[in-house]
Motif scaffolding. Structure first.
Motif, short mmCIF file in Angstrom:
data_model
loop_
_atom_site.label_atom_id
_atom_site.label_comp_id
_atom_site.label_asym_id
_atom_site.label_seq_id
_atom_site.Cartn_x
_atom_site.Cartn_y
_atom_site.Cartn_z
N MET A 193 0.84 -1.20 0.00
CA MET A 193 0.00 0.00 0.00
C MET A 193 0.87 1.25 0.00
SD MET A 193 -2.95 1.08 2.72
CE MET A 193 -3.87 2.60 2.53
N THR A 194 0.57 2.16 -0.91
CA THR A 194 1.35 3.39 -1.03
C THR A 194 1.03 4.32 0.13
OG1 THR A 194 1.27 3.20 -3.43
CG2 THR A 194 1.89 5.34 -2.50
N PRO A 195 2.04 4.81 0.85
CA PRO A 195 1.77 5.74 1.96
C PRO A 195 1.20 7.04 1.44
CG PRO A 195 4.12 5.61 1.51
CD PRO A 195 3.47 4.53 0.69
N PRO A 196 0.35 7.70 2.22
CA PRO A 196 -0.26 8.94 1.75
C PRO A 196 0.77 10.05 1.55
CG PRO A 196 -0.66 8.60 4.10
CD PRO A 196 -0.04 7.35 3.58
N ASP A 197 0.49 10.91 0.58
CA ASP A 197 1.35 12.06 0.32
C ASP A 197 1.06 13.13 1.37
OD1 ASP A 197 2.95 14.01 -0.67
OD2 ASP A 197 1.76 14.42 -2.46
N LEU A 198 2.08 13.49 2.13
CA LEU A 198 1.89 14.45 3.22
C LEU A 198 2.37 15.86 2.87
CD1 LEU A 198 3.03 12.26 6.26
CD2 LEU A 198 0.69 12.74 5.48
N SER A 199 2.73 16.09 1.61
CA SER A 199 3.26 17.40 1.25
C SER A 199 2.22 18.50 1.44
CB SER A 199 3.76 17.39 -0.20
OG SER A 199 2.71 17.03 -1.10
N GLY A 200 0.96 18.18 1.13
CA GLY A 200 -0.10 19.18 1.35
C GLY A 200 -0.27 19.51 2.82
N LEU A 201 -0.23 18.48 3.66
CA LEU A 201 -0.34 18.70 5.11
C LEU A 201 0.85 19.49 5.63
CD1 LEU A 201 -1.85 18.17 7.75
CD2 LEU A 201 -0.61 15.99 7.93
N LEU A 202 2.03 19.25 5.04
CA LEU A 202 3.22 19.99 5.46
C LEU A 202 3.07 21.48 5.15
CD1 LEU A 202 6.09 19.87 6.57
CD2 LEU A 202 6.90 19.37 4.26
N ARG A 203 2.60 21.79 3.95
CA ARG A 203 2.40 23.19 3.59
C ARG A 203 1.32 23.83 4.46
NH1 ARG A 203 3.12 20.87 -1.61
NH2 ARG A 203 0.86 20.65 -1.84
N PHE A 204 0.24 23.08 4.70
CA PHE A 204 -0.85 23.60 5.52
C PHE A 204 -0.38 23.89 6.94
CE2 PHE A 204 -4.02 22.56 8.76
CZ PHE A 204 -4.96 23.54 8.52
N SER A 205 0.35 22.96 7.54
CA SER A 205 0.77 23.14 8.93
C SER A 205 1.76 24.29 9.07
CB SER A 205 1.38 21.84 9.47
OG SER A 205 2.48 21.42 8.68
N ALA A 206 2.59 24.51 8.04
CA ALA A 206 3.50 25.65 8.08
C ALA A 206 2.72 26.96 8.06
CB ALA A 206 4.48 25.59 6.90
N CYS A 207 1.74 27.06 7.16
CA CYS A 207 0.91 28.27 7.10
C CYS A 207 0.09 28.43 8.38
CB CYS A 207 -0.01 28.21 5.89
SG CYS A 207 0.84 28.43 4.30
N ALA A 208 -0.43 27.32 8.91
CA ALA A 208 -1.24 27.39 10.12
C ALA A 208 -0.41 27.86 11.31
CB ALA A 208 -1.85 26.02 10.42
N THR A 209 0.85 27.45 11.37
CA THR A 209 1.73 27.88 12.46
C THR A 209 1.93 29.39 12.44
OG1 THR A 209 2.89 25.76 12.49
CG2 THR A 209 4.06 27.66 13.40
N VAL A 210 2.17 29.93 11.25
CA VAL A 210 2.38 31.38 11.12
C VAL A 210 1.07 32.12 11.34
CG1 VAL A 210 3.11 33.19 9.53
CG2 VAL A 210 4.31 31.01 9.56
N PHE A 211 -0.03 31.58 10.81
CA PHE A 211 -1.34 32.23 10.96
C PHE A 211 -1.77 32.32 12.41
CE2 PHE A 211 -5.92 31.66 11.53
CZ PHE A 211 -6.43 32.73 10.81
#
Length: 398
Positions: A1-19
């Motif tokens: 099973m292919t692991p989920p792509d977390l790049s979107g979550l990484l970008r979101f969490s970076a923006c959420a941290t600053v926000f």
């Protein structure tokens, strides 16, 4: 099973941290640990993504300074392990150092710089809305909103204002949205009655004008909008504003005296402990003795000067590394500005950093994110530019 792509979550969490940074007070009202969720998610996601990629962060001189600073911090903490606040304040420092390293890597690889600036502005606009709500609806004489101290709130709002320069784009809707954001941020900052915030904003605007990043017409329009908002406020809330100004005038004189006492106490601590300072949180613990109980009603204050507080707590080595971090960021920003084809984000970040540096002369802001996120963005911009230059210079197969 292919692991989920977390790049979107990484970008979101970076923006959420600053926000979320300027909204810390609101988050703490909901739950005592809620403000830590976004940074924790960012660090955890980043670790998983990089482990899958088997890729380490691209090295930058900022990493070396941060690493040495962490060594001094830990050494000072160990030396003063018995201090009342040593562990608490050491654990406040370390996450900022880690988040800075993570943000450098994420912004250099996955997240556009303008997205980080947009997240910072969005969070600050929400905070400014809370500031105005605290004045209009709650009847406070100085805006607080999501932060207890009006000066801390002004710091966030003023640091975000220059970033609007980098978000300019054609279109009436975009221009109108930026105008509303600028007016809201400026009105919220004005409602704090923070003199340090005013000086910081003046310095940032002067830099933008000097670098021709802020048209005089736009500045005139923004000033006119702020004057109009002020006139409406006077008409609707004249007596309340008059009372707020009188209270601020009374408090201002007291603030000058108390800050002088605290600066003298911090300087005294540094003179007595130049090696590793009095330890993280040591200013707070040692202030009564260092000031000879000059403030009977305030036994555990901050120094109201970021530089003196860092020097007093971490000694000359810690202060030298902290100053080197700021100097390195300034030099790196100028180097990127001279080489990049897209200068506006860099000039905006420079102006924001100037606002942070000036405001921190009157405030202890080392435990708030704007300073660290700006350092990260400049280092990331340099890594992006360096990578582009390497690709352009690489030999091509004939």
């Amino acid at each position: 099973m292919t692991p989920p792509d977390l790049s979107g979550l990484l970008r979101f969490s970076a923006c959420a941290t600053v926000f979320a940074a300027p909204l810390e007070g609101y988050l703490l009202q909901v739950h005592g640990q809620l403000a830590k969720v976004a940074p924790a998610l960012l660090v955890a996601t980043w670790a998983v993504v990089r482990a899958r990629q088997r890729r380490a962060p691209e090295p930058h001189p900022v990493h070396a300074v941060l690493g040495l600073f962490a060594v001094v911090l830990l050494a000072s903490s160990a030396l003063h392990a018995g201090g009342a606040y040593t562990l608490e304040y050491a654990l406040r420092w370390l996450p900022f150092l880690l988040v800075t390293v993570v943000l450098i890597d994420v912004v250099a690889r996955e997240l556009p710089i303008r997205a980080v600036l947009a997240a910072a502005v969005a969070g600050a606009v929400v905070a400014a809305g809370g500031a105005l709500h605290s004045i209009v609806a709650l009847g406070e004489t100085r805006a607080t909103g999501p932060l207890e101290d009006p000066n801390d709130l002004a710091y966030f709002l003023v640091a975000a204002l220059p970033m609007l320069v980098a978000l300019r784009a054609p279109g009436r809707a975009r221009t109108a949205a930026l105008a509303v954001a600028a007016t809201t941020l400026a009105a919220g900052a004005a409602a704090t009655f923070s003199r340090g915030g005013g000086l910081a904003l003046t310095a940032a605007v002067a830099w933008l004008l000097a670098r021709r990043a802020l048209p005089l017409k736009a500045l005139a329009v923004a000033a006119g909008a702020l004057v109009a908002v002020g006139a409406v406020a006077v008409l609707l809330f004249g007596p309340e504003l008059d009372r707020a100004l009188r209270e601020k005038t009374h408090v201002a004189g007291t603030n000058v005296d108390t800050r002088e006492l605290r600066w003298q106490a911090a300087a005294r601590m540094l003179a007595e402990h130049p090696g590793l300072g009095v330890g993280p949180g040591g200013f707070r613990a040692g202030y009564p003795a260092a000031s000879h109980n000059a403030e009977v009603d305030e036994q555990s204050p901050v120094a109201h000067n970021m530089y003196l507080e860092v020097a007093a707590e971490l000694g000359l080595p810690g202060f030298a590394l902290f100053a080197a971090l700021l100097a390195l960021t300034a030099v790196t920003g100028e180097r990127v500005l001279r080489a990049t084809a897209d200068p506006l984000p860099v000039v905006a970040v420079q102006a924001s950093l100037i606002a942070v540096v000036v405001a921190s002369t009157f405030l202890s802001q080392q435990y708030y994110l704007p300073l660290w996120s700006l350092v990260a963005v400049v280092a990331a911009a340099h890594l992006r530019l360096r990578r582009t230059s390497d690709v352009a210079c690489a030999p091509r197969d004939q």
